[in-house]
Design an enzyme around this catalytic site. Structure first.
Site, PDB file in Angstrom:
ATOM      1  N   ASP A  49      51.237 -19.797  17.190  1.00 47.82           N
ATOM      2  CA  ASP A  49      51.658 -19.460  18.551  1.00 47.82           C
ATOM      3  C   ASP A  49      53.125 -19.053  18.556  1.00 47.82           C
ATOM      4  OD1 ASP A  49      51.877 -19.806  21.632  1.00 47.82           O
ATOM      5  OD2 ASP A  49      49.797 -20.321  21.193  1.00 47.82           O
ATOM      6  N   HIS A  84      54.943 -20.971  25.313  1.00 48.79           N
ATOM      7  CA  HIS A  84      53.480 -20.944  25.218  1.00 48.79           C
ATOM      8  C   HIS A  84      52.983 -21.934  24.171  1.00 48.79           C
ATOM      9  CE1 HIS A  84      49.443 -19.221  24.375  1.00 48.79           C
ATOM     10  NE2 HIS A  84      49.494 -18.808  25.632  1.00 48.79           N
ATOM     11  N   SER A 267      43.858 -19.326  26.899  1.00 48.26           N
ATOM     12  CA  SER A 267      44.704 -20.004  25.910  1.00 48.26           C
ATOM     13  C   SER A 267      44.514 -21.519  25.942  1.00 48.26           C
ATOM     14  CB  SER A 267      46.168 -19.648  26.130  1.00 48.26           C
ATOM     15  OG  SER A 267      46.433 -18.332  25.731  1.00 48.26           O
TER      16      SER A 267
END
Length: 389
Positions: A49, A84, A267
């Site tokens: 990520d 994220h 996600s």
């Protein structure tokens, strides 16, 4: 991951409560029940990520940091580093609290200036067919990350990312496909988000519903997002590569600046599903990637119509999956000895060694025929020469 309010949520519901309680994602996946048997002990989940802020109070020493394979200049502590990835790591650990997370940075956060430069490079490539080598190199970060995670002994690789984040120059990459095959050959389970471009609204700029890699690579478990009422979340992409679904709306997630927020997207759905797989492998570490997928599919809470391209085979049921994993026998890959007859089918009609004698009559007749043919050829040749003379 989507932070804004989602679009209208489409149909194809599961038989689930309409209301969304606090941490509804854990309740609807039967995670508290699964924790009575497994909490992810001795399992490492590689989160590929934007990086993970390992010091967040949520993690309590359960996150280790691998290399930054995407670069771009961002550093830990900046608001656009690890936003994220930190959220996704917290989603994994909310399901598997005793697992460990290995963070490998392979994409940029949305606010990262490097992403803007990358998008400009993409525009130049579209117009001229050429691009800066640095941005072409960024396409290799995902493949390197997969191989690094395998080399570090990760049992699970969670990829809450898609084509829009890393594969704009070329959505299907041979080196990523080869890295996926390498990981599967080592028995590593790979999961990826199905994508957030599934909206039917003409005003939604992300409503492309393109085929999204790495979810679409063979062997990767594609995860769709489900809403609290049991429907597909309106943004979740609709494709046959979706294997299963997990909650993807109002998911409590850690912030890279501290604290928490509710996020939406395929996600977090992927990260939650990866946590459920960690529970399964902690219960039975001998499961193969194919066995894990089969158990997830078999134990999922099914849509009314069975399999659909909206929710795959249904919502991950962590409790049922862990219990099924506990009684499954580990896969064994070995050559199976052949126990059939001497030949496949009926075998040769005649003996492979002896055969009947050749008839002398046929040999004499054939020789005479060849001789007559040669005489005719010679006569014709002589006649042609005489005419020319």
């Amino acid at each position: 991951m989507i932070r804004e309010a989602t679009a209208a949520l489409l149909a194809v519901p599961l038989l689930l409560p309409a209301a969304a309680p606090v941490r509804w994602e854990l309740d609807v996946m039967d995670v508290p029940e699964a924790h009575r048997v497994s909490q992810g002990e001795n399992i490492t989940v590689a989160v590929l990520d934007t990086g993970v802020v390992a010091e967040h109070p949520e993690f309590k020493g359960r996150v280790s940091t691998g290399p930054d394979l995407i670069g771009g200049g961002a550093r830990p502590g900046q608001s656009y580093w690890g936003a994220h990835g930190t959220a996704m790591a917290s989603n994994v650990l909310s399901v598997a609290p005793k697992a460990r997370v290995l963070s490998v940075r392979v994409i940029w956060d949305e606010e990262d200036p490097a992403r803007e430069r990358y998008e400009q490079a993409l525009k130049n490539w579209t117009e001229t067919g050429t691009a800066d080598d640095a941005y072409l190199e960024s396409q290799r970060a995902l493949a390197k990350g997969i191989r690094y995670a395998v080399g570090q002994g990760a049992e699970i690789i969670s990829m809450s990312l898609g084509t829009d984040e890393w594969g704009a120059f070329q959505p299907y990459e041979e080196d990523v496909a080869a890295a996926v095959d390498h990981a599967l050959g080592k028995g590593v389970i790979l999961l990826a988000s199905s994508g957030n471009g599934g909206s039917t609204s003409r005003l939604d700029t992300e409503a492309n519903n393109v085929v999204s890699y790495p979810a679409a690579y063979a062997g990767v478990i594609g995860v769709a997002a489900m809403a609290p009422g049991g429907q597909r979340a309106g943004f979740s992409q609709v494709h046959t590569y979706t294997s299963i679904s997990a909650p993807g709306v109002d998911i409590r997630s850690a912030l890279n600046t501290g604290g928490y927020e509710a996020v939406h997207g395929t996600s977090p759905a992927c990260a939650l599903a990866a946590g459920a797989v960690a529970l399964m492998l902690s219960r039975n570490p001998d499961l193969s990637p194919r066995q894990v997928r089969d158990i997830l599919v078999r134990t999922a809470t099914k849509p009314e119509d069975g399999y659909t391209v909206f929710l795959g085979h249904g919502l991950v049921n962590a409790d049922a999956a862990v219990r099924a994993a506990g009684v499954a026998k580990g896969a064994r890959i070995e050559a199976v000895p052949y126990k059939g007859g001497e030949y496949f089918g009926k075998g040769p009609v005649d003996s492979p060694i002896t055969h009947p004698p050749i008839s002398r009559t046929y040999m004499i007749a054939g020789g005479v025929g060849v001789g007559v043919g040669l005489l005719c050829f010679a006569g014709a040749f002589l006649l042609i020469r005489r005419r020319r003379a």
